[in-house]
Design an enzyme around this catalytic site. Structure first.
Site, PDB file in Angstrom:
ATOM      1  CB  CYS A   1      -0.928  -0.013   1.215  1.00 23.27           C
ATOM      2  SG  CYS A   1      -1.998   1.437   1.334  1.00 23.27           S
TER       3      CYS A   1
ATOM      4  CB  CYS B   1      -6.984  -1.712   6.871  1.00 25.94           C
ATOM      5  SG  CYS B   1      -6.587  -1.543   5.120  1.00 25.94           S
TER       6      CYS B   1
END
Lengths: 401, 358
Positions: free
Chosen positions: B101, B197
């Site tokens: 990410c 997440c």
């Protein structure tokens, strides 16, 4: 000093509305009470109702106050559904345009998902217009339509619908028509006697937020959504917000009083804006019907900027002191391509490249000048950002990702 | 500077934004919407990615008096991070989606967009230090060793680092929380986020089963080949894993058994004693350098998992990647994880672990 170009979201409170609101805020009394203080509140409430009724050419008993346009739309869509199906359960069809505001769109979806409504979505043309012939055809197909819902003017692209012809088709079939006139009232002439129910809102025309009304014909088969003290013709229980209603009535009287002159001034300003924008961005696409008040809301300009993302433009213009909208909002703040533009046949990428620029009673030449001054730099950067995203997606695709 | 502060809704990114404001920069807060179907409320101790977290970020921005927007990065995130995560597991590797990410979203898609829109840098709440010196910009460990997040930033190249700001690198977590309290930020006491997440339940095995289906196979003894049990899918196992093997009976010598090898093609999970996890040589590919490429051979430290200890060794550039000969054998080197190289506190770069060997 900010340039406010988002009057379709909310327009500044008019002085007369503020005065009526503040004046009523100081008074004690529940309009349902029988004593002197109650009667004083009741009087204020009924004077407001009579004022709005007179302005709209309907009877006072036909004005049902709500806590805003969304509630009025919900009361009409669900209330008419339950009223009509209670009388005849085989009425399962609901006709609604694809470009309705979410306040109509979502209750209609909900009726389909939870109440067994068969929803017929009315198509629109490239300019966002419903075809009255489609409404008449659907009504003629079978006598099973519970209600028809078509908005007076679209909140995103400003296109005005042929309500007179649609109302005539509905009257001919004896089917109730609900019209969301939240954006139209105060901007263009609205004949409130045409539809069965008409939703209006305070803050869209210079009144306070949190107040609206459903103008409902006496014989409208309307089931209540809230049950309680039986206020507002037994269809909208709850203590009415008298100060907001007083401010609302003052605003309605004001905007209907000076409508032609103000609309002409706002339309001229809007045309200046559009001319300036299309000069700065020759590839810009102007959306919605163009023309006078029978075609388009005078304060609305809706433009797609190929290669730019609407939310990038919004952010850049915001930083430059100009408030604009992409036309569609979401609670989480993640923009979806507008259902209105998609229904008009505009592709999702161009739909995301759009800005809604709306003017109103307080707009001045300086607002338009501020936009035109900030736009070139914003377009330049938004184009670069759009390019970045396109190349990133290409790279991902080539990456096999 | 015009700074874009990436605000997750947690305390770290809020204080990072506050420090950029205090330093006199023109700061704009942006919350990245990474999921199209964000849950409404936090569950457990996860600190981002719900509507509630977006609101926390928004309110922190309000408190700081800075503009705030939500950027929809869900398409990019799904394509670059989630799909890669699933594909890596499907190939029998153990990816770290946070590095991915940072490399592809936060300091790539977001940074590129921010630069195009006229911003000079993206500031985040990562605990790491940027040091500007005669040799250019260097990435270093944070002073708070317990919070140091330089490992997950070891994928950023010089071009990306040039557009970063990590205002928390010189502080401890306690200081950051105290500062948040002093600033009146409602997130001052918000729990730290952890885990992955995009798997809000925390059930990575279940998430992978949903995506990859089940692919039953055998659990075997690495030394003898004896079948010890069965599994629903080899991709749910990671080298070094001890729990969840469901072997039913203990090893003859009573010693604990660990996953020592995952063979996706054969659907075979091999287990053995801890000693079989010992690795002395790590081979890594897909190198990313946080500055100039290091010398062909040299002594560096290597960290092979987030919050893992740094292992000293001899690093050699080979082919498209590098090899590390560890001074002392290490355990639980999982293919797919990042091997991040350190020279003192400086992050040299990283590679994706291809294999460990003895």
């Amino acid at each position: 000093m900010r340039a406010y170009l988002d009057h379709a979201a909310t327009t500044p409170l008019l002085d007369c509305a503020r005065e009526a609101l503040v004046d009523a805020l100081g008074a004690t009394g529940n309009a349902s009470s029988l004593h002197w203080s109650g009667r004083a509140a009741r009087r204020r409430l009924e004077e407001a109702r009579e004022s709005i009724a007179e302005q709209l050419g309907v009877a006072p008993s036909e004005v049902v106050f709500t806590a805003g346009g969304t509630e009025a739309d919900n009361l009409a869509v669900k209330g008419l559904w339950w009223g009509r199906t209670a009388a005849r359960p085989d009425r399962r069809r609901v006709l609604a345009s694809r470009v309705e505001h979410h306040a109509v769109l979502d209750p209609v979806h909900w009726l389909g998902a939870h109440e067994g409504a068969e929803v017929v979505w009315l198509d629109v043309d490239r300019l966002g217009r419903v075809d009255p012939a489609q409404v008449a055809d659907e009504l003629a197909r079978a006598d099973d339509v519970a209600l028809v819902a078509v908005m007076w003017a679209n909140n995103e692209v400003g296109t005005v619908q042929p309500i007179e012809a649609i109302a005539a088709a509905c009257a001919h079939a004896d089917v109730p028509l609900h019209v969301d006139a939240v954006q139209a009232l105060g901007s263009i002439p609205v004949d409130a006697a045409l539809p069965t129910t008409l939703a209006i809102s305070g803050h869209k025309l210079g009144g306070p937020m949190g107040v609206g009304a459903l103008v409902a014909r006496r014989n409208a088969p309307l089931a209540p959504l809230t049950h309680g003290g039986g206020q507002e013709r037994q269809v909208r229980s709850g203590t009415p917000d008298v100060p907001a209603i007083a401010g609302f009535a003052a605003a309605v009287a004001h905007v209907l009083g000076d409508l032609p002159e103000r609309a002409a001034r706002v339309a001229a300003l809007r045309d200046t804006l559009l001319a300036g924008v299309t000069t700065l961005a020759p590839d810009a696409v102007v959306n919605g019907a163009q023309g006078g008040p029978d075609a388009r809301l005078p304060g609305n300009a809706h433009v797609s900027f190929p290669g730019c993302e609407g939310d990038a433009l919004l952010m850049l213009l915001d930083a430059a002191g100009v408030d604009v909208s992409t036309g569609s909002a979401c609670t989480a703040g993640v923009p979806e391509p507008s259902h209105v533009l998609l229904a008009m046949g505009i592709d999702a990428v161009l739909a995301r490249s759009s800005l809604r620029l709306t003017l109103g009673h307080s707009s001045a030449a300086a607002d338009v000048e501020a936009l035109l001054a900030a736009l070139p730099a914003a377009l330049d950067r938004a184009r670069r950002a759009g390019q970045v995203r396109i190349s990133a997606r290409l790279a991902t695709a080539l990456d096999g990702g | 500077m015009r700074v874009l502060a990436a605000m997750s809704g947690g305390v770290d990114s809020a204080v990072a934004a506050a420090r950029m404001v205090a330093a006199g920069h023109a700061v704009t807060g942006v919350h990245l919407a990474l999921s199209r179907n964000a849950a409404s409320y936090r569950s457990g101790a996860r600190g981002c990615c719900t509507i509630e977290d977006a609101r926390d970020a928004w309110r922190a921005a309000d408190r700081l008096g800075i503009p705030f927007y939500v950027w929809d990065m869900s398409e990019e995130f799904a394509a670059e991070v989630v799909e890669d995560f699933v594909a890596e597991y499907a190939a029998g590797r153990t990816p770290n989606p946070c590095l991915r990410c940072n490399e592809r979203i936060k300091f790539a898609a977001v940074l590129d967009r921010a630069r195009a829109l006229g911003f000079d840098a993206v500031a985040s709440g990562h605990y790491a230090r940027l040091v500007d010196g005669p040799l250019g910009r260097q990435l270093h460990r944070a002073v708070d060793a317990g919070k140091d997040q330089s490992y997950v930033l070891g994928v950023l190249d010089a071009e990306q680092l040039a557009g970063c700001a990590f205002p928390l690198g010189d502080s401890t977590k306690a200081e950051v929380r105290a500062e948040a309290r002093a600033l009146g930020l409602a997130v001052a006491a918000k729990p730290d986020s952890h885990d992955i997440c995009f798997i809000p339940t925390g059930d990575t095995g279940g998430f992978l089963r949903d995506r990859l289906g089940s692919a039953p196979g055998q659990v075997v003894d690495a030394a003898t080949g004896e079948v010890l049990g069965h599994h629903d899918g080899a991709h749910a196992f990671t080298v070094g894993q001890r729990r969840g093997l469901h072997l039913g009976r203990p090893a003859p010598d009573g010693a604990r058994r660990y996953v020592v090898e995952v063979d996706i093609t054969a659907r075979r999970v091999a287990v053995g004693p801890a000693a079989m996890l010992d690795v002395t040589r790590i081979r890594a590919g897909r190198p990313r350098w946080c500055g100039p490429q290091p010398a062909a051979e040299g002594r560096l430290g290597v960290q092979v998992r987030a919050h893992g200890e740094e292992l000293p060794g001899l690093v050699r550039m080979v082919g498209d990647g590098f090899e590390v000969d560890l001074d002392v054998p290490a355990r639980g080197i999982a293919p797919g994880q990042a091997a991040v190289l350190y020279d003192g506190t400086r992050v040299v770069g990283s590679g994706t672990i291809l294999r460990g060997s003895r």
